[in-house]
Enzyme design. Sequence first.
Site, mmCIF file in Angstrom:
data_model
loop_
_atom_site.group_PDB
_atom_site.id
_atom_site.type_symbol
_atom_site.label_atom_id
_atom_site.label_comp_id
_atom_site.label_asym_id
_atom_site.label_seq_id
_atom_site.Cartn_x
_atom_site.Cartn_y
_atom_site.Cartn_z
ATOM 1 N N SER A 130 0.851 -1.190 0.000
ATOM 2 C CA SER A 130 0.000 0.000 0.000
ATOM 3 C C SER A 130 0.880 1.230 0.000
ATOM 4 C CB SER A 130 -0.885 0.008 1.251
ATOM 5 O OG SER A 130 -1.557 1.248 1.405
ATOM 6 N N TYR B 89 -1.710 0.601 10.681
ATOM 7 C CA TYR B 89 -1.793 0.092 9.309
ATOM 8 C C TYR B 89 -0.542 0.444 8.517
ATOM 9 C CZ TYR B 89 -3.616 -0.789 4.606
ATOM 10 O OH TYR B 89 -3.790 -1.254 3.318
#
Length: 250
Positions: free
Chosen positions: A132, A145
């Site tokens: 990501s 995250y």
Amino acid sequence: MSAAGTAVVTGASSGIGAATARALAGDGWTVVCAARRADRVEALAAEIGGVASVLDVTDRASVEAFAAQLPDDVSLLVNNAGMALGQEPVAEADLDAWERMYATNVIGATRVTQALLPRLVANRGQIVFMTSTAADGPYEGGAGYCGAKAAERMVAGALRLELVDLPVRIHDVAPGMVRTDEFALNRYGGDAERAAKVYAGVAEPLVADDVAETVRWIASLPDHVDVDRLTVRPRAQAAQHKVSRVFEEE
């Protein structure tokens, strides 16, 4: 380059995983659709002529059983299973959620990679880690995250260095803003209104098919080509912190 052999896609029950399974099947791969939700992967496998397999990447026994029943011609692994949970500041962070994110995004991807690696090397195969742009740097509420995805990126990078003398390729695909049915909804505990705000005013965020197309393309390349990292964002997102949002006047 025509595809041959078997591809494994984890987290294939929805979103990017399901779209990737469809894209690879369209290129001629036999796709093993792996995820925890049996009904979802069974329906997907029936749709694309693939193979459904129930898999929990956070469970050692599940991964071992999964790997044992795979065919010998596995030559592509897409480590897509992952999650984002919560967006609280560090001072208020749910550390149980952090542990779940790390267990899935980092330990889970590594566990599946270890289990399939001998076959992938033998078949001159490829591994795609779905990381990501969150791995690029921190943002408010993103420590858990961002940290998990950064750690997953380090796994991919270290593996590439460690296996440089072996015929296996390691790729890192890093999507930016992608609108799927479940990602933001899961992150905010089912709060649909809060999830919708992530994409508010953005006319065209990426969708799962956009990211799946990058994986399909990577998998089609000659076996001397390694895509170390591919960042893919919508045009409206110039950087992690810079998004064009247009709201209609009331």
